[in-house]
Design a protein around this motif. Structure first.
Motif, short mmCIF file in Angstrom:
data_model
loop_
_atom_site.label_atom_id
_atom_site.label_comp_id
_atom_site.label_asym_id
_atom_site.label_seq_id
_atom_site.Cartn_x
_atom_site.Cartn_y
_atom_site.Cartn_z
N ASP A 150 0.94 -1.26 0.08
CA ASP A 150 -0.05 -0.18 0.13
C ASP A 150 0.91 1.22 0.06
O ASP A 150 2.16 1.23 0.26
CB ASP A 150 -0.93 -0.09 1.22
N ILE A 151 0.38 2.55 -0.32
CA ILE A 151 0.98 3.69 -0.40
C ILE A 151 1.19 4.14 1.17
O ILE A 151 0.30 4.11 1.97
CB ILE A 151 0.29 4.50 -1.14
N LEU A 152 2.36 4.57 1.34
CA LEU A 152 2.57 5.14 2.71
C LEU A 152 1.85 6.45 2.87
O LEU A 152 1.56 7.05 1.93
CB LEU A 152 4.21 5.36 2.94
N PRO A 153 1.31 6.74 4.16
CA PRO A 153 0.60 7.96 4.42
C PRO A 153 1.35 9.09 3.97
O PRO A 153 0.68 10.06 3.64
CB PRO A 153 0.76 7.95 6.05
N HIS A 154 2.76 9.33 3.95
CA HIS A 154 3.26 10.52 3.38
C HIS A 154 2.98 10.90 1.88
O HIS A 154 3.39 12.19 1.58
CB HIS A 154 4.87 10.57 3.46
N LYS A 158 -3.48 12.23 -2.36
CA LYS A 158 -4.41 12.03 -3.32
C LYS A 158 -5.33 10.53 -3.12
O LYS A 158 -6.86 10.84 -3.21
CB LYS A 158 -3.79 11.69 -4.68
N GLN A 159 -4.70 9.62 -2.39
CA GLN A 159 -5.39 8.25 -2.59
C GLN A 159 -6.45 8.49 -1.30
O GLN A 159 -7.74 8.19 -1.31
CB GLN A 159 -4.62 7.33 -2.00
N MET A 160 -6.43 9.22 -0.22
CA MET A 160 -7.19 9.38 0.81
C MET A 160 -8.17 10.28 0.45
O MET A 160 -9.30 10.51 1.14
CB MET A 160 -6.36 10.04 2.22
#
Length: 447
Positions: A150-154, A158-160
């Protein structure tokens, strides 16, 4: 608590993470309890026990009663498939030194729940020479596991902002199965095609040397990606069970065990465990097929005096519990439920008079006369039960195999275990409800 039952149930979940594994486990239990493959039986009489399987993924078990079978049967019907990820037929690829296995999700899942978990690969690879390679990788302590990144929060701004149904696309649910190291030259454009495919070639070489599987063999494989790990007691008081696949193996196991620990009286007792419920009960191993009808015909034939009318009467005059789970009331999201008509963890087996969605679409609406008879039997056997439906009206809904059995004209009622976090990789049930389901199914078989 019936510790033996609960431990056996958890062991069943651990060994049966696919429909094939569940079917095989039920066959083994059946044979230990005196059931024979119907293919090995030429005639049947009262007291005999037989089973019929289809493609190793669906099973029907019969304990023959003393009455003519056309008087009807007592049937427990569950499904043994669960939401998961399936491996595609051309799955292995490498992308920037990471090797992936391409997947397609099966059943209703929240895709974001499947990332960053340790995952295992279960299934079969069928080879051209007729041999079958059984695959189970990721369950033993020294096995490798697999994962979806998954993509790291940093970097996830855009994903969020995207909706929960979209921020993990289905095509991104690809399994990491290996990697290689790039050369010291950090300019990726300078890497040769051979170098970029080196990791994939290494993985394929390992698969062939360890399991005898070639890349083309994936074309005739059935591989399922499931959470790695065992069923566990949940909570300080160990009152709950956390495990994969409790929808609907909680009902399948308790139904089969109830049959094995019962003796048929006048009516023939039956347990069926079918496949494909999570995608509409389709295919040769789903309840919408002729599998069960054909199995009944085989039994009627071996009882003598076969006729199609006899088969139809046997089905029409039957009683059935569609042994399927219901959504447990979630206190953290109580606004989604009609609290007075919701099932509670620890509340006992759940009766759903109807399922479906919104205006009862797709529902099998059970007969109140049949429900009253069941209430009497369960009360006499001191079984705790609750009446419920799945969520508020217009909030959503769900379905079971009940409507497919009801088409024969038999009495059918949905009856199963409450599940919290249903369709998640790890689902929650109450140990008490597993016990009450077993007791309820056993009591039903005495009708």
């Amino acid at each position: 608590m019936n510790t033996e039952l609960i431990n056996d149930y958890k062991n069943f979940l651990n060994t049966g993470k696919t429909e094939r594994e569940c079917c095989n486990a039920i066959v083994q239990l059946a044979e230990k309890n005196g059931y024979k493959n119907i293919s090995d039986v030429k005639s049947l009489k009262a007291g005999d026990k037989v089973y019929v399987t289809k493609f190793g993924k669906a099973i029907a078990l019969f304990n023959i009663g003393s009455d003519d079978i056309e008087m009807g049967m007592n049937i427990l019907g569950a499904h043994i498939d669960s939401p998961r990820l399936d491996v595609k037929q051309n799955p292995v690829y490498e992308k920037d030194f990471v090797v992936y296995m391409n997947t397609h999700y099966y059943g209703g899942i929240k895709k974001y729940q499947w990332v960053t978990l340790p995952l295992a690969i279960h299934g079969v690879v069928c080879k051209k020479d007729g041999s079958v390679v059984n695959v189970n990788i990721g369950e033993k302590e020294d096995d490798p596991v697999f994962c979806i990144s998954d993509i790291l929060p940093h970097l996830a701004q855009k994903q969020m902002k995207e909706s929960a149904s979209d921020f993990i696309p289905g095509e991104s649910l690809d399994l990491i199965i290996g990697s290689s190291q790039p050369s010291s030259d950090e300019n990726s454009d300078s890497h040769s095609k051979a170098e970029k495919d080196a990791a994939k070639k290494n993985i394929l070489k390992l698969l062939e040397s360890t399991y005898g599987i070639t890349e083309k063999d994936f074309g005739s494989a059935e591989l399922e990606i499931v959470p790695a790990g065992k069923a566990r007691d949940l909570g300080f008081d160990r009152s709950l069970i956390l495990a994969y696949g409790q929808d609907d193996r909680s009902c399948a196991y308790t139904s089969a065990r109830a049959l094995f620990e019962s003796n048929a009286g006048k009516r023939t007792n039956v347990c069926i465990c079918v496949d494909k419920e999570e995608i509409g009960s389709v295919g040769a191993t789903g309840m919408a097929s002729h599998f069960f009808e054909n199995a009944v015909a085989e039994v009627v034939d071996r009882l003598g005096d076969y006729s199609e009318l006899k088969v139809r009467r046997a089905l029409n005059n039957s009683n059935m519990l569609s042994s399927d789970v219901n959504a447990a009331f979630d206190p953290m999201n109580g606004d989604l439920y009609d609290r007075a008509n919701a099932s509670l963890l620890g509340g006992g087996i759940v009766f759903n008079k109807y399922t479906g969605s919104r205006g009862k679409s797709g529902a099998s609406d059970a007969s109140p006369e049949f429900i009253a008879k069941l209430r009497s039997v369960l009360d006499n056997n001191k079984v705790k039960y609750q009446m419920a439906e799945l969520g508020k009206v217009d909030q959503g809904g769900g379905g079971t195999i009940a409507y497919l059995a009801a088409k024969y004209g038999m009495y059918v009622l949905d009856a199963g275990v409450s599940v919290l976090s249903m369709h998640a990789p790890w689902e929650i049930t109450a140990a008490f409800d597993i016990e009450e389901a077993y007791k309820a199914y056993k009591a039903f078989l005495t009708i």
